[in-house]
Design a protein around this motif. Structure first.
Motif, PDB file in Angstrom:
ATOM      1  N   ASP A   1       0.818  -1.212   0.000  1.00 50.88           N
ATOM      2  CA  ASP A   1       0.000   0.000   0.000  1.00 50.88           C
ATOM      3  C   ASP A   1       0.853   1.264   0.000  1.00 50.88           C
ATOM      4  OD1 ASP A   1      -2.488  -1.347   0.068  1.00 50.88           O
ATOM      5  OD2 ASP A   1      -2.279  -1.638   2.235  1.00 50.88           O
ATOM      6  N   GLY A   2       2.166   1.085  -0.068  1.00 49.55           N
ATOM      7  CA  GLY A   2       3.080   2.223  -0.060  1.00 49.55           C
ATOM      8  C   GLY A   2       3.408   2.727   1.328  1.00 49.55           C
ATOM      9  N   ASN A   3       2.936   2.029   2.350  1.00 46.73           N
ATOM     10  CA  ASN A   3       3.185   2.450   3.730  1.00 46.73           C
ATOM     11  C   ASN A   3       4.538   1.961   4.224  1.00 46.73           C
ATOM     12  OD1 ASN A   3       0.672   3.766   4.260  1.00 46.73           O
ATOM     13  ND2 ASN A   3      -0.277   1.753   4.361  1.00 46.73           N
ATOM     14  N   THR A   4       5.302   2.873   4.771  1.00 47.66           N
ATOM     15  CA  THR A   4       6.540   2.509   5.450  1.00 47.66           C
ATOM     16  C   THR A   4       6.188   2.151   6.892  1.00 47.66           C
ATOM     17  OG1 THR A   4       6.989   4.753   6.221  1.00 47.66           O
ATOM     18  CG2 THR A   4       7.853   4.154   4.023  1.00 47.66           C
ATOM     19  N   PRO A   5       7.104   1.558   7.642  1.00 49.73           N
ATOM     20  CA  PRO A   5       6.820   1.321   9.062  1.00 49.73           C
ATOM     21  C   PRO A   5       6.424   2.605   9.804  1.00 49.73           C
ATOM     22  CG  PRO A   5       8.673  -0.007   8.408  1.00 49.73           C
ATOM     23  CD  PRO A   5       8.361   0.908   7.237  1.00 49.73           C
ATOM     24  N   LEU A   6       6.968   3.745   9.383  1.00 52.09           N
ATOM     25  CA  LEU A   6       6.618   5.007  10.035  1.00 52.09           C
ATOM     26  C   LEU A   6       5.158   5.386   9.760  1.00 52.09           C
ATOM     27  CD1 LEU A   6       7.700   7.201  11.866  1.00 52.09           C
ATOM     28  CD2 LEU A   6       8.503   8.429   9.833  1.00 52.09           C
ATOM     29  N   HIS A   7       4.650   5.130   8.558  1.00 49.12           N
ATOM     30  CA  HIS A   7       3.222   5.335   8.274  1.00 49.12           C
ATOM     31  C   HIS A   7       2.374   4.513   9.246  1.00 49.12           C
ATOM     32  CE1 HIS A   7       4.519   6.669   4.172  1.00 49.12           C
ATOM     33  NE2 HIS A   7       3.409   7.393   4.223  1.00 49.12           N
ATOM     34  N   LEU A   8       2.740   3.248   9.405  1.00 47.85           N
ATOM     35  CA  LEU A   8       1.974   2.355  10.272  1.00 47.85           C
ATOM     36  C   LEU A   8       2.064   2.782  11.734  1.00 47.85           C
ATOM     37  CD1 LEU A   8       2.929  -1.059   8.616  1.00 47.85           C
ATOM     38  CD2 LEU A   8       0.914   0.375   8.177  1.00 47.85           C
ATOM     39  N   LEU A   9       3.231   3.258  12.139  1.00 44.93           N
ATOM     40  CA  LEU A   9       3.398   3.737  13.506  1.00 44.93           C
ATOM     41  C   LEU A   9       2.509   4.962  13.736  1.00 44.93           C
ATOM     42  CD1 LEU A   9       5.107   3.297  16.139  1.00 44.93           C
ATOM     43  CD2 LEU A   9       6.562   5.135  15.288  1.00 44.93           C
ATOM     44  N   SER A  10       2.461   5.862  12.769  1.00 44.85           N
ATOM     45  CA  SER A  10       1.617   7.060  12.883  1.00 44.85           C
ATOM     46  C   SER A  10       0.147   6.682  12.991  1.00 44.85           C
ATOM     47  CB  SER A  10       1.817   7.974  11.674  1.00 44.85           C
ATOM     48  OG  SER A  10       3.116   8.470  11.635  1.00 44.85           O
TER      49      SER A  10
END
Length: 129
Positions: free
Chosen positions: A88-97
């Motif tokens: 989905d283009g999400n980095t781990p930081l996207h998921l953390l946010s």
């Protein structure tokens, strides 16, 4: 079992369209000792992806396994996991946010791109708002 057949690290588990690997399972369960053992047997397994193109850091963030996140970030070998996008283009930081959780080691990691866009054209900062 790993001492007997090291290739077990690479075997996918699950169905044809939804599968994972041993390191992903250990990351989701917060089992730092197992991850350590897996990396000792096959150092290259740290960058394996599951069926959603997620690495162990994605999975540990999704499952709020902060100890695993810190363990992976502590290793120089795992630096590239930080800015790797999933399907989905999400980095781990996207998921953390999105989780509302706060792991300063990931937020402040030099490779964590706070302005990277996912497929919904959102940055980790957009998701946090």
């Amino acid at each position: 079992m790993l001492a007997w057949k090291k290739s077990l690290v690479y075997l996918p588990a699950g169905s044809e369209n939804d599968w994972t690997t041993t390191i992903h399972i250990a990351a989701s369960e917060g089992d730092v000792n197992m991850i350590y053992k897996l990396l000792n047997h096959r150092l290259d397994c740290w960058d394996m992806l599951d069926s959603n193109s997620q690495n162990a850091l994605h999975v540990s963030v999704l499952n709020n396994q902060d100890e695993v996140v810190r363990f992976l970030l502590d290793s120089d070998k795992c630096d590239s996991l930080v800015d790797e996008p999933d399907s989905d283009g999400n980095t781990p930081l996207h998921l953390l946010s999105a989780s509302g959780n706060h792991v300063p080691e990931l937020i402040n990691h030099p490779r964590a791109k706070k302005m990277s866009f996912n497929k919904e054209n959102q940055t980790p900062l957009d998701i946090a708002l």
